[in-house]
Design an enzyme around this catalytic site. Structure first.
Site, PDB file in Angstrom:
ATOM      1  N   PRO A   2       0.607  -1.167   0.079  1.00 30.64           N
ATOM      2  CG  PRO A   2      -0.902  -1.407   1.784  1.00 30.64           C
ATOM      3  CD  PRO A   2       0.536  -1.996   1.218  1.00 30.64           C
TER       4      PRO A   2
ATOM      5  CE  LYS B 237      -1.396   3.292 -10.994  1.00 29.42           C
ATOM      6  NZ  LYS B 237      -0.885   2.373  -9.882  1.00 29.42           N
TER       7      LYS B 237
END
Length: 299
Positions: A66, A174
């Protein structure tokens, strides 16, 4: 996302290979191993009891985590737990598919001794839907020497493998992409709310948008009118989108790139999660609910 990614690996790797899985939640590892063994297809699968077991048992190591601090912690453990021997295999390939800041990724890359292996950044696009279908897009920041090996492995989980340049460039791609996604998702939620309030049938509205110039991933694959049917559960969590947006804005500040929509976009996601009725922890398309959009399954 790591769960369906690992499922695709296990089912597509040959029986002669072994997939070793690890997660801090032991129950998830146990469930994965049980499900895949019962399926009886693909590679052998075993669950690791500790992260320290991984590095000397695997030739290729893929991580999906995460936050930057989680990635730092995992790779610090992997490097420190490595025990070189005379019979050590050839250098390993470390693939991190997490979305983190570029600086942290480059620092980790430098911490891995060349004798141990090569670290590359390979963040993904496509969400849980793409992870499950095996159609993810991987954006690679990697030296040319490992591209064939990385491409062969990642193709088992993705439909597109896009080399973007040297280490760090996969993350650059990204972050730019997810900044765009953060904005387009809000625009789709607003448009769906506007159209239905103007009396349009939801299915008609979706068809019009997805056959017209407003079409995008948020309207076609992750449409809030569809996500509402499942109470906005699952998918790409709003907390993760807030994290990605923060990283993109941080990167922009470092290189002097102007992001005029950044602050307002950040405010919308923050208010949605903090003020919205049953919005916290939901898919990021739950912005539609915060806007007051009509839901068939509103409780």
């Amino acid at each position: 996302m790591g769960y369906p990614m690992a499922q695709n690996l296990q089912r597509k790797l040959p029986p002669s290979d072994t997939l070793i899985v690890y997660d801090v939640r032991k129950e998830v590892v146990d469930r994965f191993v049980t499900e895949e063994k019962e399926g009886g297809r693909g590679s052998k699968v075993v669950g690791a009891k500790a992260l320290e077991e991984i590095v000397d048992r695997a030739d290729n190591i893929i991580t999906m985590l995460p936050e930057p601090q989680h990635v730092r912690g995992v790779y610090s453990t992997l490097v420190s737990s490595h025990k070189p021997t005379a019979s050590s295999t050839s250098p390993k390939l470390f693939i991190d598919s997490s979305t983190i800041d570029i600086t942290t990724s480059l620092q980790i890359s430098k911490q891995i001794p060349p004798s141990l292996g090569t670290f590359i950044d390979a963040p993904v696009s496509g969400g849980v839907v793409g992870a499950t279908a095996g159609t993810l897009t991987f954006m690679l920041g990697a030296p040319p020497s490992v591209l064939p090996q990385a491409t062969e492995l990642l193709s088992l989980m993705g439909g597109r493998i896009l080399p973007c340049g040297p280490p760090g460039s996969g993350l650059a791609a990204k972050l730019a992409n997810n900044y765009l996604l953060a904005i387009s998702n809000i625009a789709v939620c607003e448009a769906m709310n506007l159209g239905t309030r103007l009396g349009l049938d939801a299915n008609v509205l979706k068809e019009v948008v997805n056959m017209s110039s407003g079409r995008c991933w948020a309207s076609e694959v992750n449409n809030p009118l569809d996500k509402a049917k499942g109470d906005f559960k699952g998918g790409f969590g709003i907390g993760l989108m807030r994290k990605d947006l923060r990283l993109a804005m941080q990167a922009a500040e470092e290189v002097g790139a102007k992001l005029p929509f950044g602050e307002k976009t950040k405010e919308v996601y923050q208010r949605t999660e903090e003020e919205g009725r049953e919005c916290k922890g939901r898919d990021f398309s739950v912005v539609y609910r915060w806007l007051g959009g009509k839901e068939k399954n509103w409780r």
